[in-house]
Design an enzyme around this catalytic site. Structure first.
Site: not given
Ligand SMILES: O=C(O)c1cc(=O)[nH]c(=O)n1[C@@H]1O[C@H](COP(=O)(O)O)[C@@H](O)[C@H]1O
Length: 281
Positions: A102
């Site tokens: 990001k």
């Molecule tokens: O860019 C991302 O991957 C991201 C964007 C977003 O809007 N929301 C988001 O949760 N993420 C990433 O996606 C992953 C979600 O993880 P879980 O919620 O454990 O499935 C994490 O690594 C967050 O940093």
């Protein structure tokens, strides 16, 4: 433009993975040592070990992997991130790796971030923040084989603070989607992040951007609904989505057979996604 560092071309490799693996699932690699099984605790290579075992157990079920850089940097484990990405390329060729970083900064600094992501870590794509505008994205786009995945409508509740602002008759996230689609994506390298927690916005971004790939985090631990995500975001050819789940898969079980449990959850998630995919016309 940067000869010698491109291991694969992100977009065609992603398309082939969608087709050949029959999967829109992205397994997110967010290693938290406080949640590791007991036999790994205290090992200097625990992060690599934990993640590589998950990768080997799930690679045939995914269209891509997404390591989150903060989980490695916070533990001074960037060398293990390098080793993990090398492991994926070597053992599971054809599986794109998205470095979730990001990043967002002025062009001269963005050049360094691009070197870090693509030359040091050898990622195939990176997540970036569009807030600083077109010139802040160009250093990533200069790597023609790489994917550049821009935050559009993030999965967290506070995303609405800015992304929902009205900017001349449309919301800011809609402007981002249109800008990327019409002006920034001339080389076809771009994708957008839209959270699974907001299916109406997934549908809106899909409507604004044609078949642009969308990275969709938010199913699993964040509670996003798989059916509405897939129905809102699938392209007419039945793909177009990288649906990420991290914690729900990584920490499905905390015993020594955590990898088997991760595989079971990954398979069930992939199958649930496939249940709602459109069949290619
Ligand atoms: O860019 C991302 O991957 C991201 C964007 C977003 O809007 N929301 C988001 O949760 N993420 C990433 O996606 C992953 C979600 O993880 P879980 O919620 O454990 O499935 C994490 O690594 C967050 O940093």
């Amino acid at each position: 433009m940067h000869p010698g560092i491109a291991l694969m071309n992100f977009m065609p490799t992603l398309s082939a993975a969608w087709r050949d693996r029959n999967s829109l699932l992205c397994v997110g690699l967010d290693p938290d040592p406080t949640r590791f099984p007991a036999h790994l605790k205290g090992r200097p290579d625990a992060i690599f070990e934990f993640c590589s075992v998950i990768v080997d157990a799930t690679a045939d079920l995914v269209c891509c992997f997404k390591p989150q850089i903060a989980y490695f940097a916070a533990r001074r484990a960037e060398d293990q991130l390098e080793a993990l990405i090398a492991h994926i390329h070597e053992k599971h060729p054809g599986t794109p790796v998205i470095l979730d970083a990001k990043r967002g900064d002025i062009g001269s600094t963005a050049e360094q971030y691009a070197i870090e992501a693509f030359e040091r870590f050898k990622a195939d794509a990176i997540t970036v923040n569009p807030y600083l505008g077109r010139d802040s994205i160009e250093p990533y786009l200069a790597y023609r084989d790489k994917g550049v995945i821009l935050l559009c409508r993030t999965s967290n509740p506070g995303g609405s603070d800015l992304q929902f602002l009205d900017v001349g008759g449309e919301k800011l996230y809609e402007r981002v989607a249109r800008l990327v689609d019409t002006l920034w994506n001339q080389s076809g390298q771009c994708a957008l992040v839209v959270g699974a927690t907001f299916p109406a916005e997934i549908a809106q971004v899909r409507a604004l951007t044609g078949n642009m790939p969308l990275l969709v985090p938010g199913i699993g631990a964040q509670g996003g609904d798989i059916e509405s995500t897939v129905r809102a975001g699938c392209t007419p050819s039945g793909d177009g989505l990288m649906i990420n789940s991290s914690r729900a898969i990584l920490y499905a079980q905390d015993g020594e057979d955590y990898a088997a449990a991760a595989r079971r959850v990954a398979q069930a998630t992939r199958d649930a996604i496939n249940r709602y995919r459109r069949q290619p016309a």
